[in-house]
Each structure stands twice: as structure tokens, then as C-alpha cells.
Write a protein that holds these residues in place. Structure first.
Motif, PDB file in Angstrom:
ATOM      1  N   UNK A   6      23.606  39.793  48.143  1.00 12.37           N
ATOM      2  CA  UNK A   6      24.922  39.613  48.777  1.00 12.37           C
ATOM      3  C   UNK A   6      25.583  38.329  48.285  1.00 12.37           C
ATOM      4  N   UNK A   7      24.792  37.259  48.154  1.00 17.61           N
ATOM      5  CA  UNK A   7      25.335  35.986  47.675  1.00 17.61           C
ATOM      6  C   UNK A   7      25.817  36.135  46.234  1.00 17.61           C
ATOM      7  N   UNK A   8      25.037  36.850  45.418  1.00 21.65           N
ATOM      8  CA  UNK A   8      25.443  37.064  44.023  1.00 21.65           C
ATOM      9  C   UNK A   8      26.720  37.883  43.969  1.00 21.65           C
ATOM     10  N   UNK A   9      26.805  38.949  44.765  1.00 23.44           N
ATOM     11  CA  UNK A   9      28.010  39.782  44.773  1.00 23.44           C
ATOM     12  C   UNK A   9      29.226  38.986  45.228  1.00 23.44           C
ATOM     13  N   UNK A  10      29.058  38.141  46.243  1.00 27.62           N
ATOM     14  CA  UNK A  10      30.177  37.311  46.711  1.00 27.62           C
ATOM     15  C   UNK A  10      30.631  36.359  45.608  1.00 27.62           C
ATOM     16  N   UNK A  11      29.668  35.764  44.919  1.00 32.19           N
ATOM     17  CA  UNK A  11      29.971  34.860  43.812  1.00 32.19           C
ATOM     18  C   UNK A  11      30.739  35.606  42.722  1.00 32.19           C
ATOM     19  N   UNK A  12      30.251  36.798  42.355  1.00 35.12           N
ATOM     20  CA  UNK A  12      30.890  37.570  41.299  1.00 35.12           C
ATOM     21  C   UNK A  12      32.292  38.011  41.696  1.00 35.12           C
ATOM     22  N   UNK A  13      32.463  38.440  42.941  1.00 31.65           N
ATOM     23  CA  UNK A  13      33.792  38.852  43.411  1.00 31.65           C
ATOM     24  C   UNK A  13      34.766  37.680  43.356  1.00 31.65           C
ATOM     25  N   UNK A  14      34.262  36.473  43.631  1.00 31.37           N
ATOM     26  CA  UNK A  14      35.138  35.294  43.572  1.00 31.37           C
ATOM     27  C   UNK A  14      35.600  35.025  42.147  1.00 31.37           C
ATOM     28  N   UNK A  15      34.879  35.545  41.160  1.00 30.37           N
ATOM     29  CA  UNK A  15      35.252  35.386  39.755  1.00 30.37           C
ATOM     30  C   UNK A  15      36.125  36.533  39.262  1.00 30.37           C
ATOM     31  N   UNK A  22      28.628  52.486  42.942  1.00 30.38           N
ATOM     32  CA  UNK A  22      27.536  52.938  42.073  1.00 30.38           C
ATOM     33  C   UNK A  22      26.689  51.769  41.571  1.00 30.38           C
ATOM     34  N   UNK A  23      27.202  50.541  41.755  1.00 28.99           N
ATOM     35  CA  UNK A  23      26.510  49.364  41.245  1.00 28.99           C
ATOM     36  C   UNK A  23      27.077  48.879  39.924  1.00 28.99           C
ATOM     37  N   UNK A  24      27.906  49.713  39.305  1.00 29.05           N
ATOM     38  CA  UNK A  24      28.553  49.298  38.055  1.00 29.05           C
ATOM     39  C   UNK A  24      29.490  48.137  38.320  1.00 29.05           C
ATOM     40  N   UNK A  25      29.696  47.330  37.298  1.00 31.91           N
ATOM     41  CA  UNK A  25      30.588  46.175  37.412  1.00 31.91           C
ATOM     42  C   UNK A  25      31.568  46.169  36.251  1.00 31.91           C
ATOM     43  N   UNK A  50      21.839  34.074  33.160  1.00 28.76           N
ATOM     44  CA  UNK A  50      21.869  35.524  33.378  1.00 28.76           C
ATOM     45  C   UNK A  50      21.401  35.850  34.789  1.00 28.76           C
ATOM     46  N   UNK A  51      20.377  35.177  35.243  1.00 25.72           N
ATOM     47  CA  UNK A  51      19.881  35.405  36.612  1.00 25.72           C
ATOM     48  C   UNK A  51      20.946  35.012  37.634  1.00 25.72           C
ATOM     49  N   UNK A  52      21.628  33.915  37.418  1.00 23.48           N
ATOM     50  CA  UNK A  52      22.689  33.449  38.330  1.00 23.48           C
ATOM     51  C   UNK A  52      23.802  34.492  38.449  1.00 23.48           C
ATOM     52  N   UNK A  53      24.121  35.150  37.317  1.00 24.92           N
ATOM     53  CA  UNK A  53      25.191  36.137  37.293  1.00 24.92           C
ATOM     54  C   UNK A  53      24.703  37.557  37.581  1.00 24.92           C
ATOM     55  N   UNK A  54      23.393  37.713  37.763  1.00 26.12           N
ATOM     56  CA  UNK A  54      22.847  39.023  38.091  1.00 26.12           C
ATOM     57  C   UNK A  54      22.938  40.020  36.948  1.00 26.12           C
ATOM     58  N   UNK A  55      22.766  39.529  35.716  1.00 28.90           N
ATOM     59  CA  UNK A  55      22.823  40.395  34.541  1.00 28.90           C
ATOM     60  C   UNK A  55      21.559  40.195  33.713  1.00 28.90           C
TER      61      UNK A  55
END
Length: 140
Positions: A6-15, A22-25, A50-55
Motif C-alpha cells: 500500500x505504501x509503495x502504491x501510494x508513493x507511485x500514485x504520487x508520481x 489487474x496490477x498493471x502499471x 527497483x525495490x523502492x519503486x516495486x519493479x
């Protein structure tokens, strides 16, 4: 684990990353460039970023390759002191102005070795500085 996702998704959405059910980005170039720029920091590793960005690290390596090829423009590095670029002023022989010369006269030209970048005369100074910084950067 769920909290970290959830924290990673929030971070990514802020970017500005679009995350589908489906999980695709869908990654905007600005988010890709930020990730690549983070790998250039002192002590940074592709795996850690990569770990920070979930990729996967190979995805980040592909973005780094795009940046090296000039397909992805990295943000200008933040510096505490002002950064100055040398300015070379050349005398240009006076010629009679012709309509086709008008577009060339209204450009800013940056030359670095064999690379020539031409920008509109009204290009923002910050954008010019970003390009000069990118041209001065060492290859990854």
C-alpha cells in the motif's frame, strides 16, 4: 507485507503512475526518469531503487538504457551552489535577412562535442540548464 505494498502504491500514485486493478502499471516518463536519477546517487544500487519503486531490476536497467540513448530526459540534479555553463559568443557576418533565416535566428544552440541541441529562443532557463547538465553527465 500488505502495508508495504500500500505504501509503495501510494508513493507511485504520487508520481503519476497509473495502477490498474489487474496490477498493471503505466509509468509516465517523469517517474521513470526519477527512478533512473536515483540510481546515479552516491551509494545507490539498481536493486535498491527497483525495490523502492516495486519493479524488477531489469526494468530499471532498461530505463537507464533509454536515458543513455537520449530517449528519457533525467531531471536536473539539485545542487546547493549555482551551476554555470560556459557561454561562447561568436561574431556572425552580417547578411541580408531572409525569411528562411528567421527561424534559425530565434534559437538557442548548445554544442557539446558532436552533439548540437537547438531550442526556441523563449525556452525557459531551467530547461536549458537541465539539458546542459545532461550533456555534462557521465555515462551510466
Amino acid at each position: 507485507m500488505r502495508f508495504a505494498m500500500c505504501a509503495t502504491n501510494s508513493f507511485l500514485k504520487s508520481l503519476g503512475v497509473e495502477i490498474y486493478a489487474s496490477g498493471d502499471r503505466r509509468w509516465p516518463d517523469e517517474a521513470k526518469a526519477l527512478a533512473v536519477a536515483m540510481t546515479l546517487g552516491v551509494g545507490a544500487t539498481v536493486n535498491a531503487v527497483a525495490e523502492r519503486f516495486g519493479i524488477l531490476p531489469n526494468q530499471l536497467s532498461a530505463w537507464r538504457r533509454e536515458a543513455r540513448q537520449g530517449k528519457l530526459v533525467l531531471p536536473a540534479a539539485e545542487v546547493e551552489d549555482p551551476v554555470f555553463a560556459p557561454l561562447v559568443v561568436c561574431e556572425v557576418a552580417q547578411q541580408e535577412a531572409r525569411p528562411e533565416d528567421a527561424s534559425q535566428a530565434a534559437t538557442v544552440r548548445i554544442v557539446r562535442g558532436s552533439v548540437v541541441v537547438e531550442l526556441a529562443q523563449d525556452a525557459p532557463a531551467a530547461r536549458i540548464a537541465e539539458i546542459v547538465h545532461a550533456l555534462e553527465a557521465h555515462p551510466c
